[in-house]
Design an enzyme around this catalytic site. Structure first.
Site, PDB file in Angstrom:
ATOM      1  N   CYS A  32       0.822  -1.207   0.000  1.00 49.51           N
ATOM      2  CA  CYS A  32       0.000   0.000   0.000  1.00 49.51           C
ATOM      3  C   CYS A  32       0.852   1.252   0.000  1.00 49.51           C
ATOM      4  CB  CYS A  32      -0.934  -0.013   1.209  1.00 49.51           C
ATOM      5  SG  CYS A  32      -1.964  -1.477   1.246  1.00 49.51           S
TER       6      CYS A  32
HETATM    7  C1  LIG Z   1      -1.920  -5.791   7.792  1.00 46.14           C
HETATM    8  C2  LIG Z   1      -2.898  -5.197   6.822  1.00 46.14           C
HETATM    9  N1  LIG Z   1      -3.957  -4.528   7.280  1.00 46.14           N
HETATM   10  C3  LIG Z   1      -4.866  -3.984   6.453  1.00 46.14           C
HETATM   11  C4  LIG Z   1      -4.743  -4.090   5.083  1.00 46.14           C
HETATM   12  C5  LIG Z   1      -5.789  -3.492   4.193  1.00 46.14           C
HETATM   13  O1  LIG Z   1      -6.546  -4.546   3.662  1.00 46.14           O
HETATM   14  P1  LIG Z   1      -7.752  -4.363   2.637  1.00 46.14           P
HETATM   15  O2  LIG Z   1      -7.121  -4.266   1.296  1.00 46.14           O
HETATM   16  O3  LIG Z   1      -8.572  -5.596   2.765  1.00 46.14           O
HETATM   17  O4  LIG Z   1      -8.507  -3.141   3.033  1.00 46.14           O
HETATM   18  C6  LIG Z   1      -3.645  -4.773   4.553  1.00 46.14           C
HETATM   19  C7  LIG Z   1      -3.437  -4.850   3.090  1.00 46.14           C
HETATM   20  O5  LIG Z   1      -2.335  -4.712   2.580  1.00 46.14           O
HETATM   21  C8  LIG Z   1      -2.700  -5.348   5.447  1.00 46.14           C
HETATM   22  O6  LIG Z   1      -1.638  -6.016   4.989  1.00 46.14           O
END
Ligand SMILES: Cc1ncc(COP(=O)(O)O)c(C=O)c1O
Length: 390
Positions: free
Chosen positions: A337
């Site tokens: 991200c």
């Molecule tokens: C530890 C963690 N939390 C939250 C997320 C966010 O996930 P989502 O894409 O399902 O919103 C991610 C995605 O990379 C993640 O690795």
């Protein structure tokens, strides 16, 4: 010559299992209606939804009413933190210094409501420092969010210990288990947390759906109003096919007991062996170093590295990822991200990695779609890419 791309980025997302796609396709045809409708088509959708919910509840050893279906981990995290804080007097929310940006964003939203945010420091391997526990869990802490497993460096956190200490002090504890669940499913109550977040696309389910699991009696307020679905906690017409796909993907995961086995078994029987073998070969390249915990203490599919040029200069992780992709190896430089930005990795910074190396992190995460033969090719591709920087 075009080279087939080898996908080593499971922590970013995973390809849906064929059984997941088949289940979803079938449900799009047979259970496409609104599950709240009272006619036959609606009842068929409601039945499919409840079947999926029961399967998932069974997998975690919880009641079906403890599951709240969301659009994924980002939403679950926000519902957990903002939704539980709504019933508490403002105090301190503690998050680890290595949380996903979704947790950081949710915690800092609470600041506007009179909360203070404290970041729990980590050691050089990305694990929260337990010597800080008493201080961080003292008054006025009312809410803690600690990731179960850190995505960028694979560090498993002492969640059970922190959860127990939090509960003893009447503090609500949430854990983002988005990176842990894909490596093994467990009875929810074994972690001892109040709230647990997960996301289907990380364990070969569909994208756009996740869960928040809630312990009995934990108060939660909805973030949005509307039709009152999900026990009034998440209004909006339920995506039946996505939920069924998530249930199907959960069924394919191995089980483990996080109390007796802090390291999960891995998404397939061979994944740990494959990871260990690949890492051993990669570390034969003098430009690569392991970053984060040793193999015995990290997620079983996870490799994180720091890369140097032959002259010892740290190499830019994002450029390495681009060149590796061109060479047919799909991986990531730190958290997926944040890979759109070229700033220092916050996780490596929190771990005390010196400044010039904070941009030279690489992450390789394996999945059951990779064969031994696939992985045998990876070190040679790495070697040529590293050479290209000299
Ligand atoms: C530890 C963690 N939390 C939250 C997320 C966010 O996930 P989502 O894409 O399902 O919103 C991610 C995605 O990379 C993640 O690795």
């Amino acid at each position: 010559m075009t080279r087939p791309e080898l996908y080593l980025d499971a922590a970013a997302t995973t390809p849906p299992l064929p059984a997941v796609i088949a289940a979803m396709q079938q449900l799009q045809q047979s259970a496409w209606a609104n599950p709240s409708s009272l006619h036959g088509a609606g009842l068929a959708a409601a039945e499919a939804l409840e079947r999926a919910r029961w399967r998932m509840a069974e997998r975690f050893g919880v009641g079906a009413d403890q599951l709240i279906v969301t659009s994924g981990a980002t939403e679950s995290v926000h519902l957990a933190l903002l939704g539980s804080a709504a019933g508490l007097a403002p105090g301190r929310v503690v998050i680890s210094a290595v949380e996903h940006p979704a947790v950081i964003a949710a915690a800092y939203q609470l600041e506007a409501q009179g909360w203070s945010v404290a970041e729990w420091p980590v050691n050089g391997q990305g694990v929260v420092r337990l010597d800080q526990l008493d201080q961080l869990l003292s008054s006025p802490t009312r809410l803690v969010s600690l990731t179960a497993a850190q995505g960028e460096v694979g560090a498993l956190q002492p969640l059970i210990q922190v959860a127990q200490a939090s509960r003893e002090r009447g503090i609500v504890i949430h854990s983002d288990a988005t990176q842990l669940v894909p490596q093994g499913c467990f009875p929810f109550e074994r972690l001892g947390v109040d709230l647990l977040t997960l996301s289907a696309h990380k364990f070969r389910g569909p994208r756009g759906v996740g869960l928040l699991i809630r312990a009995p009696g934990v108060a939660l307020s909805p973030l949005q109003g509307g039709g009152g679905q999900e026990h009034g906690l998440r209004s909006g017409t339920e995506p039946v096919a996505l939920v069924s796909g998530m249930a199907e993907a959960l069924m394919a995961l191995p089980s483990f007991d996080p109390v007796s086995h802090p390291v999960p078994p891995g998404s397939s029987a061979q994944i740990r062996r494959q990871r260990d073998h690949l890492l051993e070969r990669l570390l034969e390249l003098p430009q690569l170093r392991l970053c984060g915990p040793p193999v015995t203490d990290r997620l079983p599919h996870h490799i994180s590295l720091l890369a140097n040029a032959a002259d010892g200069r740290p190499l830019p992780g994002r450029e390495l990822v681009r060149r590796l992709a061109a060479a047919g190896v799909a991986c990531s430089s730190g958290s997926a991200c944040s890979s759109g930005s070229s700033s220092d990795s916050d996780v490596l910074t929190a771990m005390g990695i010196p400044r010039p190396e904070r941009q030279s992190g690489l992450r390789l995460t394996l999945g059951s779609w990779l064969s031994d033969q696939d992985l045998d090719i990876v070190p040679d591709r790495f070697s040529s890419v590293l050479e290209s920087f000299s």
